[in-house]
Design a protein around this motif. Structure first.
Motif, short mmCIF file in Angstrom:
data_model
loop_
_atom_site.label_atom_id
_atom_site.label_comp_id
_atom_site.label_asym_id
_atom_site.label_seq_id
_atom_site.Cartn_x
_atom_site.Cartn_y
_atom_site.Cartn_z
N PRO A 74 0.82 -1.20 0.00
CA PRO A 74 0.00 0.00 0.00
C PRO A 74 0.86 1.26 0.00
O PRO A 74 1.96 1.29 0.57
CB PRO A 74 -0.81 -0.11 1.30
CG PRO A 74 -0.78 -1.54 1.65
CD PRO A 74 0.55 -2.05 1.18
N ASP A 96 -2.91 4.39 -2.57
CA ASP A 96 -4.08 3.82 -1.91
C ASP A 96 -4.76 4.83 -1.00
O ASP A 96 -5.92 4.68 -0.65
CB ASP A 96 -3.67 2.59 -1.08
CG ASP A 96 -3.09 1.49 -1.95
OD1 ASP A 96 -3.88 0.69 -2.49
OD2 ASP A 96 -1.86 1.46 -2.12
N LEU A 115 -4.92 0.92 6.22
CA LEU A 115 -4.27 0.34 5.05
C LEU A 115 -3.72 -1.05 5.37
O LEU A 115 -3.79 -1.96 4.53
CB LEU A 115 -3.14 1.25 4.57
CG LEU A 115 -3.55 2.53 3.85
CD1 LEU A 115 -2.33 3.42 3.57
CD2 LEU A 115 -4.28 2.22 2.55
#
Length: 229
Positions: A74, A96, A115
């Protein structure tokens, strides 16, 4: 969790790193793109926090390379630009999440936790194994419904072990995931931390040592304790 912070303002980078440490998140700093790419090539990170405007390969280029690598890591973009077009271009590169400067450290921590949860979506946010219940967002641990107070480093080590779901985690991996790049690879910090963690969790010992391999959460420890009883 271990993150890479790519930020060319030393004061901000160090403030972020020190703040994350207080939340049991290990963090390394790269002040330019070349250093970031080097660290990414030798270390395993869970999340990359990228300032878009760093010297050398920019945050945008680093994001492209992370995405191209297929690692699935991420990416959280940091920038002073808050226009929608700027955010759209960042997401287009594979980011992201996006955080505009200035920001509160608490918000960054919450976004990183989210995340990390999304990355491991197959696992529930609150993880349970062998009578242990670990909540990474509240940073709370219970064993058989008894609250266990842990230090930040003990929590970070336990989080890695619980995430392995009974699999063996080497001392080297624990050092990589729960400490930052300044950790001495020849230190006995892992052994000391695991030993203290065992005592905090109480008997019967739930963390097993696998000679020559590392450590694991023993999911059968409760059954064995019951048999002995």
């Amino acid at each position: 969790m271990r993150v890479l912070i790519v930020e060319d303002e030393p004061f901000m980078a160090e403030a972020i790193r020190d703040g994350l440490r207080l939340e049991a998140i290990a963090a390394d700093i790269a002040g330019d793109g070349d250093t970031a790419l080097k660290l990414l090539s030798v270390n395993g990170y869970d999340i990359a926090v990228l300032d878009r405007d760093v010297p050398g390969p920019t945050g945008d280029e680093i994001a492209r390379r992370i995405v191209a690598s297929g690692s699935g890591m991420p990416i959280l973009m940091l920038t002073a630009a808050d226009r929608l077009d700027d955010k759209a271009s960042g997401f287009g590169l594979g980011a992201d999440d996006y955080l505009t400067k200035p920001f509160e450290l608490r918000e960054l921590v919450l976004r990183l936790r989210a995340l990390d949860r999304r990355r491991a979506y197959s696992r529930p946010p609150v993880r349970e194994i062998a009578g242990l219940r670990l909540d990474p967002f509240r940073r709370e641990v219970y064993r058989d419904d008894r609250y266990v107070a842990l230090t930040r480093k003990q929590f970070a080590v336990l989080e890695v072990l619980v995430a392995a779901e009974g699999g063996v985690v080497s001392a080297e991996e624990l050092l990589e995931r729960a400490w930052d790049e300044n950790a001495d690879p020849f230190t006995n910090a892992v052994r000391i931390t695991v030993s203290a963690l065992r005592k905090r969790l109480g008997e019967p010992w739930i963390i097993a040592t696998v000679p020559g391999a590392g450590y694991r959460i023993d999911p059968d420890i409760r059954d064995e304790a019951g048999d002995r009883g």
